[in-house]
Design an enzyme around this catalytic site. Structure first.
Site, PDB file in Angstrom:
ATOM      1  N   MET A   1       0.837  -1.199   0.000  1.00 39.75           N
ATOM      2  CA  MET A   1       0.000   0.000   0.000  1.00 39.75           C
ATOM      3  C   MET A   1       0.879   1.259   0.000  1.00 39.75           C
ATOM      4  O   MET A   1       0.414   2.363   0.286  1.00 39.75           O
ATOM      5  CB  MET A   1      -0.941  -0.001   1.211  1.00 39.75           C
ATOM      6  CG  MET A   1      -1.889  -1.212   1.192  1.00 39.75           C
ATOM      7  SD  MET A   1      -3.420  -0.969   2.073  1.00 39.75           S
ATOM      8  CE  MET A   1      -2.820  -0.686   3.731  1.00 39.75           C
TER       9      MET A   1
ATOM     10  N   TYR B   1       4.095   3.983   0.889  1.00 39.59           N
ATOM     11  CA  TYR B   1       4.754   4.583   2.042  1.00 39.59           C
ATOM     12  C   TYR B   1       5.826   3.598   2.520  1.00 39.59           C
ATOM     13  O   TYR B   1       5.836   3.157   3.668  1.00 39.59           O
ATOM     14  CB  TYR B   1       3.756   4.927   3.147  1.00 39.59           C
ATOM     15  CG  TYR B   1       4.204   6.122   3.958  1.00 39.59           C
ATOM     16  CD1 TYR B   1       4.061   7.411   3.453  1.00 39.59           C
ATOM     17  CD2 TYR B   1       4.802   5.968   5.204  1.00 39.59           C
ATOM     18  CE1 TYR B   1       4.503   8.503   4.175  1.00 39.59           C
ATOM     19  CE2 TYR B   1       5.250   7.062   5.932  1.00 39.59           C
ATOM     20  CZ  TYR B   1       5.087   8.322   5.408  1.00 39.59           C
ATOM     21  OH  TYR B   1       5.531   9.417   6.123  1.00 39.59           O
TER      22      TYR B   1
ATOM     23  N   HIS C   1       8.865   1.222   3.566  1.00 33.61           N
ATOM     24  CA  HIS C   1       9.914   1.193   4.581  1.00 33.61           C
ATOM     25  C   HIS C   1      10.750  -0.060   4.367  1.00 33.61           C
ATOM     26  O   HIS C   1      10.502  -0.838   3.435  1.00 33.61           O
ATOM     27  CB  HIS C   1       9.303   1.246   5.995  1.00 33.61           C
ATOM     28  CG  HIS C   1       8.246   0.211   6.244  1.00 33.61           C
ATOM     29  ND1 HIS C   1       8.520  -1.139   6.245  1.00 33.61           N
ATOM     30  CD2 HIS C   1       6.917   0.329   6.465  1.00 33.61           C
ATOM     31  CE1 HIS C   1       7.411  -1.807   6.491  1.00 33.61           C
ATOM     32  NE2 HIS C   1       6.414  -0.946   6.606  1.00 33.61           N
TER      33      HIS C   1
ATOM     34  N   GLY D   1      10.810  -2.871   5.694  1.00 32.73           N
ATOM     35  CA  GLY D   1      10.073  -4.144   5.620  1.00 32.73           C
ATOM     36  C   GLY D   1       9.666  -4.434   4.185  1.00 32.73           C
ATOM     37  O   GLY D   1       9.922  -5.532   3.662  1.00 32.73           O
ATOM     38  N   HIS D   2       9.063  -3.447   3.523  1.00 31.46           N
ATOM     39  CA  HIS D   2       8.675  -3.621   2.119  1.00 31.46           C
ATOM     40  C   HIS D   2       9.908  -3.922   1.257  1.00 31.46           C
ATOM     41  O   HIS D   2       9.867  -4.801   0.384  1.00 31.46           O
ATOM     42  CB  HIS D   2       8.041  -2.341   1.577  1.00 31.46           C
ATOM     43  CG  HIS D   2       6.787  -1.905   2.268  1.00 31.46           C
ATOM     44  ND1 HIS D   2       6.708  -0.741   2.990  1.00 31.46           N
ATOM     45  CD2 HIS D   2       5.542  -2.460   2.329  1.00 31.46           C
ATOM     46  CE1 HIS D   2       5.480  -0.586   3.457  1.00 31.46           C
ATOM     47  NE2 HIS D   2       4.753  -1.619   3.089  1.00 31.46           N
TER      48      HIS D   2
ATOM     49  N   GLN E   1     -10.568  -2.674   1.882  1.00 32.69           N
ATOM     50  CA  GLN E   1     -10.138  -3.390   3.087  1.00 32.69           C
ATOM     51  C   GLN E   1     -10.167  -2.485   4.326  1.00 32.69           C
ATOM     52  O   GLN E   1      -9.785  -2.914   5.411  1.00 32.69           O
ATOM     53  CB  GLN E   1      -8.756  -4.019   2.894  1.00 32.69           C
ATOM     54  CG  GLN E   1      -7.599  -3.047   2.824  1.00 32.69           C
ATOM     55  CD  GLN E   1      -6.316  -3.747   2.438  1.00 32.69           C
ATOM     56  OE1 GLN E   1      -6.175  -4.296   1.357  1.00 32.69           O
ATOM     57  NE2 GLN E   1      -5.349  -3.766   3.338  1.00 32.69           N
TER      58      GLN E   1
ATOM     59  N   GLY F   1       4.585 -10.298   3.970  1.00 30.40           N
ATOM     60  CA  GLY F   1       5.342 -10.211   5.218  1.00 30.40           C
ATOM     61  C   GLY F   1       4.665 -10.983   6.351  1.00 30.40           C
ATOM     62  O   GLY F   1       3.455 -10.872   6.541  1.00 30.40           O
TER      63      GLY F   1
ATOM     64  N   SER G   1       6.211  -0.490  10.307  1.00 36.67           N
ATOM     65  CA  SER G   1       4.871  -0.353   9.754  1.00 36.67           C
ATOM     66  C   SER G   1       4.710   1.066   9.237  1.00 36.67           C
ATOM     67  O   SER G   1       5.232   2.015   9.833  1.00 36.67           O
ATOM     68  CB  SER G   1       3.836  -0.623  10.850  1.00 36.67           C
ATOM     69  OG  SER G   1       2.569  -0.137  10.451  1.00 36.67           O
ATOM     70  N   SER G   2       3.974   1.192   8.137  1.00 33.22           N
ATOM     71  CA  SER G   2       3.727   2.542   7.594  1.00 33.22           C
ATOM     72  C   SER G   2       3.016   3.402   8.621  1.00 33.22           C
ATOM     73  O   SER G   2       3.136   4.627   8.616  1.00 33.22           O
ATOM     74  CB  SER G   2       2.879   2.456   6.328  1.00 33.22           C
ATOM     75  OG  SER G   2       3.490   1.617   5.385  1.00 33.22           O
TER      76      SER G   2
END
Ligand code: AMP
Length: 277
Positions: free
Chosen positions: A27, A29, A31, A33-34, A58, A144, A182-183
């Site tokens: 989605m 933004y 970071h 993790g992505h 969602q 993830g 997390s975003s």
């Protein structure tokens, strides 16, 4: 790097890609993790497609769809630097044109945890992920572990509907103090940000208890709850210790159990989990 904004543009780009093709749905933004998902896809595939789509279906009516953080230009620069092959960045009307009326519902595993707190959330997730798979036609798709229930739901959908691709789950990437990236972390006040470390600390506590031989799941849920409740700003939505495939709650700890929790700080909900080795 190709930027595709319509289904036709994405399909045309897909035709020219060297296979196998990896897809990383996000989605935006972005970071670390992505980016870990993107790097993994690049390492395992001939080409990588990243989708950036804040999926309206969602989000519940009172949730943060409008306020979800967005930074498309920065995301594109980051993905370009990683040598991403294609970014699929559709507008909501591309994915949900007027008259759209078909939904994918995975039953049972969507009824508890996040599904219980966010009714309709996983219907939106399953539908958009299904559409992304159909549009991009990836050989592998990367998700993830951070969103543990989403992983269970997507794997179930792919298995139940014989979808011709492999789902790869990537371990959770954390900040140095342990907070899962997390975003939504940007919306924590400095004080909430300091308190939020209690989430990963509670998982460490659970891990320690299990190492010392504790097998009673309720004892572990309670100890985690007690630790989190010491942070005045933290409000627990749930602490769950459940089967990794069915998400049925366990009375007794078993290997492969997923310990997951959702904790609110003000209006921000944070998730984390660990898999019992
Ligand atoms: P999102 O943009 O939040 O929908 O996330 C897109 C993908 O990145 C999902 O598969 C997430 O589970 C994954 N993801 C988000 N945060 C992390 C993280 N801290 N570590 C690993 N994967 C993550």
């Amino acid at each position: 790097m190709i930027i595709a904004r319509t289904v036709a543009e994405m399909k045309a780009a897909r035709k020219a890609l060297k296979g196998p093709v990896g897809l990383v749905p996000t989605m935006g933004y972005l970071h670390e993790g992505h980016l870990t998902l993107v790097r993994r896809s690049k390492a395992e595939n001939g080409s990588t497609v990243v989708s950036i789509f804040v999926n309206p279906t969602q989000f519940g009516e009172n949730e943060d769809f409008g306020k979800y953080p967005r930074a498309p230009e920065i995301d594109l620069a980051i993905l370009d630097r990683l040598a991403t092959d294609v970014v699929f960045m559709p507008a909501p009307a591309v994915i949900y044109p007027p008259g759209f009326n078909t939904w994918v519902t995975v039953e049972k595993v969507t009824e508890r945890l996040e599904g219980a707190v966010r009714p309709g959330h996983f219907r939106g997730v399953a539908t958009v992920v299904n559409k992304l798979f159909n549009i991009v036609q990836p050989d592998k798709a990367y998700f993830g572990q951070k969103d543990a229930q989403q992983c269970v739901v997507v794997k179930k959908m792919v298995a139940d509907l014989n979808m011709p691709l492999e789902i790869v789950i990537v371990p959770t990437v954390r900040e140095p103090d342990g907070l899962a990236m997390s975003s939504r972390n940007v919306y924590l006040s400095p004080e909430e940000r300091r308190s939020a470390v209690v989430i990963s600390q509670s998982l460490k506590l659970a891990e320690g208890m299990i190492k010392q031989g504790e097998r009673n799941a309720e004892n572990i849920r309670q100890e985690m709850g007690t630790l989190i409740s010491k942070e005045p700003k933290a409000v627990i939505d749930y602490v769950s210790i459940a089967d990794g495939n069915t998400l049925d709650e366990f009375d007794e700890i078993k290997p492969g159990a997923v310990i997951s929790l959702a904790v609110r700080f003000g209006r921000i909900r944070l998730l984390d989990n660990m898999v019992v080795p």
